[in-house]
Design an enzyme around this catalytic site. Structure first.
Site, mmCIF file in Angstrom:
data_model
loop_
_atom_site.group_PDB
_atom_site.id
_atom_site.type_symbol
_atom_site.label_atom_id
_atom_site.label_comp_id
_atom_site.label_asym_id
_atom_site.label_seq_id
_atom_site.Cartn_x
_atom_site.Cartn_y
_atom_site.Cartn_z
ATOM 1 N N ASP A 99 0.802 -1.235 0.000
ATOM 2 C CA ASP A 99 0.000 0.000 0.000
ATOM 3 C C ASP A 99 0.832 1.282 0.000
ATOM 4 O O ASP A 99 0.330 2.345 -0.328
ATOM 5 C CB ASP A 99 -0.920 0.031 1.235
ATOM 6 C CG ASP A 99 -1.878 -1.138 1.275
ATOM 7 O OD1 ASP A 99 -2.156 -1.713 0.212
ATOM 8 O OD2 ASP A 99 -2.336 -1.489 2.381
ATOM 9 N N GLY A 142 -5.179 -1.086 -1.811
ATOM 10 C CA GLY A 142 -4.412 0.042 -1.271
ATOM 11 C C GLY A 142 -5.008 0.568 0.023
ATOM 12 O O GLY A 142 -4.501 1.512 0.607
HETATM 13 O O1 F6P Z 1 -2.511 -3.998 3.280
HETATM 14 C C1 F6P Z 1 -2.449 -4.740 2.117
HETATM 15 C C2 F6P Z 1 -3.816 -5.066 1.614
HETATM 16 O O2 F6P Z 1 -3.699 -5.846 0.446
HETATM 17 C C3 F6P Z 1 -4.727 -3.852 1.348
HETATM 18 O O3 F6P Z 1 -4.431 -3.224 0.131
HETATM 19 C C4 F6P Z 1 -6.079 -4.494 1.391
HETATM 20 O O4 F6P Z 1 -7.092 -3.581 1.716
HETATM 21 C C5 F6P Z 1 -5.927 -5.523 2.461
HETATM 22 O O5 F6P Z 1 -4.535 -5.819 2.549
HETATM 23 C C6 F6P Z 1 -6.669 -6.778 2.202
HETATM 24 O O6 F6P Z 1 -6.267 -7.756 3.108
HETATM 25 P P1 F6P Z 1 -7.274 -8.411 4.125
HETATM 26 O O7 F6P Z 1 -8.093 -9.330 3.315
HETATM 27 O O8 F6P Z 1 -6.423 -9.083 5.131
HETATM 28 O O9 F6P Z 1 -8.071 -7.262 4.710
#
Ligand code: F6P
Length: 333
Positions: free
Chosen positions: A134, A177
């Site tokens: 991100d 992101g």
């Molecule tokens: O922080 C990395 C990331 O890929 C973000 O871009 C996304 O919102 C999130 O993690 C998704 O991961 P999770 O499914 O654990 O919320």
């Protein structure tokens, strides 16, 4: 050696969402420790591994096999109770002490930094290293994994464009992101695509206006890159419903593509490998000097270290709003 002339013992974790280059940070750490005669350990699965005392010595010959893999071989994870329950953190501190860990290196994003800071408040010695696709760690201009992810997204968009130019179509491409628009903006500028971020939330009519304008210019595939977690929340329509209205109004096939987790995998780019090695090198040097509770990062192309306490409260200086407005005007040509 630490102050009592005992051999220094360091441990590393990866925390939060995986990001390509985390392996390179772990391998760089293990190599640097071997060179400096430091005992190197890792905990599996991030903060969870510390609370479960899932500790392992770094086996360099095993770890280095993963240099070109976008995963993290020591595992990563999110542990919400670590932020909310002091007893969970106390357990972690107890395990760090029990294992004689002089300093813990935390490789992760903003949430992981908060966890590291909370550990330091309980007496643990920590150093934070920025790694997340991100690029949302406020104390650094760059986080390990961002470049790989950007390349991954840009490549996928090439492929998507192949489809949509064949159908004179329109694609709303949702990019990960979290609240940070950096991936959207860098993709948009680099691939000449109209960006939709928290700085310029478009109404359905605005999308339609842009589509009509671009079609009148003879443009075939029309892509929009949109940061995730904007549409479908805060009373805004979903991208799917916007797509339906665009198609109904313009007569052009309109679809939504959510890139999703594909963008968090892939061979780490040369840049991410390089930066991972520079950052862990700095972190281990600090620990060797007995300097703890720091956040390492990149500022104006220099590797820097600042107080972790300051890092977790910093606000970000950004030209993002300006960039979105400027390049969206260019992308309408
Ligand atoms: O922080 C990395 C990331 O890929 C973000 O871009 C996304 O919102 C999130 O993690 C998704 O991961 P999770 O499914 O654990 O919320």
């Amino acid at each position: 050696m630490n102050k009592s002339n005992k051999k220094l013992k360091l441990a590393i974790i990866c925390s939060g969402g995986n990001s390509p280059g985390m392996n390179n940070a772990v391998i760089g750490f293990a190599k640097k420790c071997a060179q400096c005669n430091i005992d190197a350990y890792y905990f599996l699965w991030g903060y969870k591994g510390i609370t479960n005392n899932d500790i392992h010595p770094c086996n360099l010959r095993y770890l280095e096999e993963f240099t070109n893999r976008g995963n993290t071989i020591i595992g990563s994870g999110r542990l919400p109770s670590f932020a909310t329950d002091v007893n969970v953190r106390k357990k972690a501190v107890k395990n760090l002490k029990k294992n004689g860990i002089d300093c813990l290196l935390v490789v992760g994003g903003e949430g992981s930094y908060q966890g590291a800071y909370k550990l330091s408040q309980l007496g643990a010695k920590v150093i934070a290293i920025p790694a997340t696709i991100d690029n949302d760690v406020n104390s650094t201009q760059y986080t390990i994994g961002f470049d790989t992810c950007l390349n991954q997204v840009s490549k996928l968009i090439n492929d998507i464009t192949d489809c949509f130019s064949s159908h004179d179509g329109i694609n709303l491409i949702e990019i990960m992101g979290r609240a940070c628009p950096d991936l959207t903006i860098n993709t948009g500028i680099g691939s000449n695509i109209y960006m939709v971020t928290k700085y310029n939330i478009l109404k359905t009519e605005d999308f339609i206006k842009i589509v009509k304008h671009c079609k009148s210019q003879g443009k075939r595939a029309i892509n929009f890159v949109v940061t995730e977690k904007i549409y479908g929340t805060n009373n805004l329509p979903t991208l799917a419903s916007i797509a339906k209205k665009i198609e109904a109004t313009t007569g052009h096939m309109t679809r939504v593509t959510t890139i999703g987790y594909i963008q968090r995998g892939g061979t780490p780019s040369a840049r991410d490998r390089l930066i991972a090695n520079y950052l862990v090198d700095k972190a281990v040097d600090l620990a060797k000097q007995g300097v703890f509770n720091k956040a390492v990062g990149i500022n104006n192309k220099q590797i820097v270290a600042i107080e972790l306490k300051r890092a977790v409260t910093m606000k970000r200086k950004s030209h993002n709003r300006y960039l979105v407005n400027k390049f969206n005007k260019i992308n309408l040509q």
